[in-house]
Each structure stands twice: as C-alpha cells, then as structure tokens.
Design an enzyme around this catalytic site. Structure first.
Site, short mmCIF file in Angstrom:
data_model
loop_
_atom_site.label_atom_id
_atom_site.label_comp_id
_atom_site.label_asym_id
_atom_site.label_seq_id
_atom_site.Cartn_x
_atom_site.Cartn_y
_atom_site.Cartn_z
N HIS A 94 -72.90 68.19 38.58
CA HIS A 94 -73.58 69.31 37.92
C HIS A 94 -74.95 68.90 37.42
O HIS A 94 -75.26 67.73 37.25
CB HIS A 94 -72.76 69.82 36.72
CG HIS A 94 -72.58 68.79 35.62
ND1 HIS A 94 -71.70 67.74 35.71
CD2 HIS A 94 -73.19 68.66 34.42
CE1 HIS A 94 -71.76 67.01 34.62
NE2 HIS A 94 -72.68 67.54 33.81
N ASP A 96 -77.00 69.95 33.91
CA ASP A 96 -76.46 70.44 32.64
C ASP A 96 -76.78 71.92 32.37
O ASP A 96 -77.94 72.34 32.43
CB ASP A 96 -76.99 69.60 31.47
CG ASP A 96 -76.42 68.18 31.48
OD1 ASP A 96 -75.32 67.99 32.04
OD2 ASP A 96 -77.08 67.28 30.96
N HIS A 249 -75.52 65.09 38.25
CA HIS A 249 -74.73 63.90 37.94
C HIS A 249 -73.25 64.24 37.85
O HIS A 249 -72.87 65.41 37.74
CB HIS A 249 -75.21 63.25 36.63
CG HIS A 249 -75.16 64.18 35.46
ND1 HIS A 249 -76.14 65.11 35.19
CD2 HIS A 249 -74.23 64.35 34.49
CE1 HIS A 249 -75.83 65.79 34.11
NE2 HIS A 249 -74.67 65.35 33.67
N ARG A 263 -73.89 62.56 23.16
CA ARG A 263 -75.01 63.07 23.97
C ARG A 263 -75.86 64.06 23.19
O ARG A 263 -75.36 64.80 22.33
CB ARG A 263 -74.50 63.69 25.27
CG ARG A 263 -73.67 64.92 25.05
CD ARG A 263 -72.97 65.40 26.28
NE ARG A 263 -73.81 65.87 27.36
CZ ARG A 263 -74.64 66.88 27.31
NH1 ARG A 263 -74.83 67.53 26.18
NH2 ARG A 263 -75.30 67.28 28.39
O1 AKG Z 1 -70.45 60.86 30.41
C1 AKG Z 1 -71.34 60.77 31.25
O2 AKG Z 1 -71.63 59.71 31.81
C2 AKG Z 1 -72.12 62.00 31.65
C3 AKG Z 1 -71.62 63.20 30.93
C4 AKG Z 1 -72.13 64.48 31.48
O3 AKG Z 1 -71.90 64.83 32.59
C5 AKG Z 1 -72.95 65.31 30.61
O4 AKG Z 1 -73.23 64.92 29.48
O5 AKG Z 1 -73.38 66.38 31.08
#
Ligand code: AKG
Length: 272
Positions: A94, A96, A249, A263
């Site tokens: 995806h 984000d 990602h 995050r």
């Molecule tokens: O946990 C991760 O490495 C990426 C997480 C993820 O896909 C996001 O924060 O959108």
C-alpha cells in the site's frame, strides 16, 4: 552526515545524524532533499523518544492522527502504534491512506520491539515502475483516475478475525473514498509515478469491470518487480522515513513474536 545509497531503485542510509539532539534547519532541509531523491531513508535513532519523534514530524509539516491505527493517547495522538500482538501488521502492499483526498506526503516509522527473525519491510519505487512501462501503456493510463477506499482492508481484517462486525459496518458507513489520477506527478520533482495499490485501489473509473481488474492486476504485479524494490531488515531504534508520493510498502508477515512500531505521518498538501 553521510548518505549511502542502498539499491539502484530507491533507499539510502543516513549516518552521522543524531535525531534526538537539536539540529538546524539546514540539516533538516538536507534530510528532506535526501528523502525526495532516495524515496526511503534509514536513520539509526536508538534514543528517539515518542515526543521527539512527533516533534521531528512537525518540523517537516502538519502531522495527522491516523485514520484507523491506535495511538499513544492524550498529548501523543499523532504517534500511531502498530503492534503485531494487537493484529496490526500492514502486510499488503500500500501507499499510506490513499482513500483520503490528501494522503500523507511521508511517514516516519520507529522500530521499538522486533521479532528475533523476520518482519522486514519491502518498499517499491512507483516512479521507477512508471518509467519502465511501455510507451503504449503510458499513453493508455494518461488521464485515467482510480477509486481508492478503506472498506477492502477492513473487510479482509473482518474475514480473518482482526476486526469486529461493528468495526466493519462502521468502515462501510464512513464511506472513506477518493478518486486519484492513476499516474501521479510528484509535486517536488515533477516525476511521474504509478498511484494505485492493492490495499485501497478498487477500480479504474469509467472502465468495464473486467478491463479495470485486468489493468490493475497488471499494474500491481509490475510495480513490485524486484528491480523497483528495497527490502529493509530492521534493527531496534531504526527510524525509516518514506516519501508516500513515490513509494508503496508492505511488511513481511513471516515472523513469530512481537513487532511493535511507532509511526508519525506528515499530511500532504497541494504544494507537497
Ligand atoms: O511496520 C512497518 O514496517 C510499516 C508499517 C506500515 O505499513 C505503515 O505504517 O503504513
């Protein structure tokens, strides 16, 4: 500050920069430039606190409260939490929050707890993927838009036990959906990139369903060819920044044990 490229398509590691200490705007601008150029940055930041993480995001731009991930609570609502023990591992490709009218321009993710093995994150450069399309396909995609929405991922989580019936019903009722161009122009570099992803993109507007499905299936497969990707093997304390306007990602859900990440996403805007 040293910058070392990690793969031909994308990714760079920055060393010699302590994100938990004060650093000037010139350094911040250099990091921003490196982000736009390399699309993903890896910066070791073992001492970064959630407050510093949030402050770093704020120095880049306005920071959001994530649409559906839990967060650290009062005063730290903009620090969202991905805890595999709570069923939050983003294992489908995806970009984000593309169901929003203005998806984040970038995300900063900090590794807090990692499994002994596994749990790497894959990144793909959507500009490298676009560049490698045939001239005929580029012409075909020009001017098309695609609809992105939040319901598919909630449906999948519901089907596999990660969301309650109420949660699923709420996601449908909220109707969070936006149409975006299939080919996006990066606001800072002017580079074209594919802007469709298997998590949120549902269909290409105005095409017969079977044609839309076939084109999207081709684009999803094409976008993740190995020479457009970087695979990050995390060390605890790594901070990764990705440019959400030129990458996709996914996490490899191949691990036993706990994987906990904090995050912060920086909101996109017309200029960025
Ligand atoms: O946990 C991760 O490495 C990426 C997480 C993820 O896909 C996001 O924060 O959108």
């Amino acid at each position: 500050m040293q910058i070392r490229r990690l793969t031909p398509a994308l990714g760079a590691e920055i060393t010699g920069l302590d994100l938990s200490s004060d650093f000037d705007d010139e350094t911040l601008n250099a990091v921003h430039e490196a982000l736009v150029e390399n699309q993903v940055l890896v910066i070791p930041a073992p001492d970064l606190t959630p407050e510093q993480h949030m402050a770093l995001g704020r120095r880049i731009g306005e920071i959001e409260i994530h649409a559906f991930f839990p967060n650290l609570g009062p005063g730290l609502e903009q620090v969202s939490v991905l805890d595999s023990e709570e069923g939050n591992t983003a294992s489908m490709w995806h970009t984000d929050e593309t169901f929003l009218p203005h998806p984040p321009m970038g995300t900063l993710t900090h590794a807090k707890t990692l499994p002994d093995v596994g749990g790497d994150t894959m990144f793909a450069s959507t500009t490298a993927a676009y560049d490698a399309l045939s001239p005929n396909m580029k012409l075909y995609l020009e001017g098309l838009t695609a609809l992105h929405d939040l319901s598919r991922t909630t449906e999948l989580r519901y089907r596999f036990g990660g969301a309650s019936p109420q949660h699923y019903a709420d996601a449908i009722a909220q109707d969070r959906r936006t149409a975006h161009p299939v080919v996006r122009v990066h606001p800072e570099t002017g580079a074209k990139g594919l802007f469709v992803n298997p998590t949120y993109t549902r269909h290409i507007v105005g095409l017969p369903p079977d044609e839309s499905d076939a084109i999207l299936a081709f684009l999803f497969q094409h976008s993740i060819k190995e020479h457009f990707t970087y695979r990050h093997h995390w060390r605890e304390g790594d901070l990764l920044m990705w440019d959400n306007r030129s990458t996709m990602h996914r996490v490899l859900n191949d691990f036993p044990g706990r994987r906990l990440m904090y995050r912060v996403s920086v909101v996109g805007s017309a200029g960025r």
